[in-house]
Motif scaffolding. Structure first.
Motif, PDB file in Angstrom:
ATOM      1  N   LEU A  82      -0.791  -2.403   0.346  1.00  0.00           N
ATOM      2  CA  LEU A  82      -0.335  -2.928   1.634  1.00  0.00           C
ATOM      3  C   LEU A  82      -0.188  -4.448   1.649  1.00  0.00           C
ATOM      4  O   LEU A  82       0.419  -4.999   2.563  1.00  0.00           O
ATOM      5  N   LYS A  83      -0.740  -5.134   0.653  1.00  0.00           N
ATOM      6  CA  LYS A  83      -0.820  -6.587   0.731  1.00  0.00           C
ATOM      7  C   LYS A  83      -0.148  -7.285  -0.452  1.00  0.00           C
ATOM      8  O   LYS A  83      -0.616  -8.312  -0.939  1.00  0.00           O
ATOM      9  N   LEU A  84       0.948  -6.723  -0.917  1.00  0.00           N
ATOM     10  CA  LEU A  84       1.671  -7.374  -2.011  1.00  0.00           C
ATOM     11  C   LEU A  84       2.259  -8.702  -1.574  1.00  0.00           C
ATOM     12  O   LEU A  84       2.453  -9.610  -2.382  1.00  0.00           O
ATOM     13  N   TYR A  85       2.565  -8.803  -0.297  1.00  0.00           N
ATOM     14  CA  TYR A  85       3.136 -10.035   0.240  1.00  0.00           C
ATOM     15  C   TYR A  85       2.099 -10.715   1.121  1.00  0.00           C
ATOM     16  O   TYR A  85       1.692 -10.165   2.146  1.00  0.00           O
ATOM     17  N   GLY A  93       9.763   1.255   4.123  1.00  0.00           N
ATOM     18  CA  GLY A  93      10.535   2.004   3.135  1.00  0.00           C
ATOM     19  C   GLY A  93       9.946   1.928   1.740  1.00  0.00           C
ATOM     20  O   GLY A  93       9.960   2.914   0.984  1.00  0.00           O
ATOM     21  N   GLU A  94       9.403   0.761   1.378  1.00  0.00           N
ATOM     22  CA  GLU A  94       8.790   0.616   0.062  1.00  0.00           C
ATOM     23  C   GLU A  94       7.519   1.449  -0.036  1.00  0.00           C
ATOM     24  O   GLU A  94       7.246   2.061  -1.077  1.00  0.00           O
ATOM     25  N   LEU A  95       6.752   1.469   1.032  1.00  0.00           N
ATOM     26  CA  LEU A  95       5.529   2.272   1.031  1.00  0.00           C
ATOM     27  C   LEU A  95       5.843   3.765   0.908  1.00  0.00           C
ATOM     28  O   LEU A  95       5.136   4.503   0.225  1.00  0.00           O
ATOM     29  N   VAL A  96       6.919   4.179   1.550  1.00  0.00           N
ATOM     30  CA  VAL A  96       7.333   5.582   1.448  1.00  0.00           C
ATOM     31  C   VAL A  96       7.743   5.909   0.021  1.00  0.00           C
ATOM     32  O   VAL A  96       7.368   6.965  -0.529  1.00  0.00           O
ATOM     33  N   GLU A  97       8.497   5.024  -0.603  1.00  0.00           N
ATOM     34  CA  GLU A  97       8.922   5.261  -1.985  1.00  0.00           C
ATOM     35  C   GLU A  97       7.721   5.310  -2.927  1.00  0.00           C
ATOM     36  O   GLU A  97       7.686   6.123  -3.867  1.00  0.00           O
ATOM     37  N   LEU A 127       7.204  10.001   7.273  1.00  0.00           N
ATOM     38  CA  LEU A 127       8.484   9.865   6.587  1.00  0.00           C
ATOM     39  C   LEU A 127       8.474  10.511   5.200  1.00  0.00           C
ATOM     40  O   LEU A 127       9.510  10.970   4.716  1.00  0.00           O
ATOM     41  N   ALA A 128       7.306  10.551   4.567  1.00  0.00           N
ATOM     42  CA  ALA A 128       7.209  11.155   3.233  1.00  0.00           C
ATOM     43  C   ALA A 128       6.969  12.658   3.285  1.00  0.00           C
ATOM     44  O   ALA A 128       7.092  13.345   2.254  1.00  0.00           O
ATOM     45  N   ALA A 129       6.662  13.192   4.461  1.00  0.00           N
ATOM     46  CA  ALA A 129       6.279  14.596   4.580  1.00  0.00           C
ATOM     47  C   ALA A 129       7.352  15.573   4.093  1.00  0.00           C
ATOM     48  O   ALA A 129       7.021  16.543   3.402  1.00  0.00           O
TER      49      ALA A 129
END
Length: 328
Positions: A82-85, A93-97, A127-129
């Protein structure tokens, strides 16, 4: 009472020995199976170097271990980066991927559950479900102290589970939400470090009696006590006691259980967590998944004792075997 609850082990239990290279990943599996715990929960970031880009050779070895030891992969524990930035939130969207990569890995292992880190946004799970459903994987958000069933956090995640359906989205209760007595390994460590014994007793008494622990830090400050006393006061706020019968309200959504424990003593019991009471509720509710041993006492005893996670898991599995066999 007839039930279908199964025993397993989270390999997180062996983090000490794995880090010190006393046990390999295969060793952790073999030890667990040797205790009759045939459900294996894995921590890829910890014990599978290169994740999420694991080679075909790794998965071939994994398949060979499954055949050799006869275990069932149960759950993969994901960790949301969660804290790359440092200056902004990471895009949804990146977290979903990323979660889709976890789903692919889980399916390839042959497991059917992902332990969703509690900090993962509920919208990411939703969203990933659909992708998880297609892969035959269930997303189980961990209910972990100090978060409670009555919290807004839980409400937001459970709303997703209700919308999507329990066949795909649910929860993974961590038994650390049922800490009835402050773990002895915690306050014994505080005493060894030199904390004021009267104040430590005060903290333990407040917690064990069910009183509000949030005022203990202010109390330590008023008494002009130091950082050791402030620390034990703070730690007491991170443990919680929930009524185990609340589990009955969510049984269709419970896909996996982290059987957290801090110490199994020489009598074969867990000091802090009333396992008999909890297992009776799970039996009553018809839970048919795994109880996955998760040892977390090591960090509290490293100053004075050699950690023996294998012995602790052995004792825990013996306790589970006894309680699962008991007639209620």
């Amino acid at each position: 009472m007839t039930h279908s609850i199964k025993r397993g082990v989270s390999l997180y239990s062996f983090q000490e020995e794995y880090f010190l290279r006393k046990l390999t990943l295969e060793d952790c599996i073999a030890v667990s199976v040797g205790f009759g715990a045939l459900g294996i929960e894995t921590i890829a970031e910890q014990m599978m170097p290169g994740f999420p880009d694991l080679s075909d050779d790794f998965y071939r070895r994994w398949d060979a271990w499954r055949e050799q030891y006869g275990f069932q992969p149960t759950a993969h524990d994901m960790f949301a980066e969660l804290k790359l930035y440092p200056d902004r939130a990471r895009p949804t969207g990146e977290l979903v991927e990323d979660l889709k990569k976890d789903i692919d890995h889980t399916a390839r292992l042959g497991a059917t559950v992902i332990r969703i880190l509690a900090a993962t946004p509920a919208e990411v799970v939703e969203l990933a479900a659909p992708y998880a459903r297609d892969k035959g994987v269930r997303l189980a958000t961990e209910v972990h102290a100090p978060r409670r069933f009555s919290s807004d956090w839980f409400a937001s995640h459970f709303e997703v589970a209700e919308r999507v359906g329990p066949d795909v989205v649910g929860i993974c209760p961590d038994l650390g939400i049922f800490v009835k007595r402050l773990p002895k390994v915690l306050w014994e460590r505080s005493l060894r470090d030199g904390a004021d014994s009267d104040f430590v007793k005060r903290v333990v008494d407040v917690y064990d009696s069910g009183e509000d622990t949030s005022t203990l830090q202010d109390e330590a400050e008023r008494l002009n006590l130091g950082p050791l006393e402030q620390d034990i006061a703070l730690q007491a706020t991170r443990f919680i006691w929930e009524e185990p019968r609340q589990l009955l309200d969510y049984m269709p959504y419970i896909h996996h259980v982290h059987a957290k424990f801090y110490e199994i003593d020489d009598s074969g019991e867990e000091y802090s967590i009333p396992y008999q009471e909890i297992i009776s509720v799970l039996k009553e509710g018809g839970y048919d998944g795994y109880l996955s041993s998760e040892y977390e006492g090591n960090r509290h005893i490293q100053d004075a004792f050699e950690v023996d996670s294998v012995e602790q898991v052995r004792r825990h599995q013996e306790m589970l075997t006894r309680l699962l066999a008991d007639e209620d």
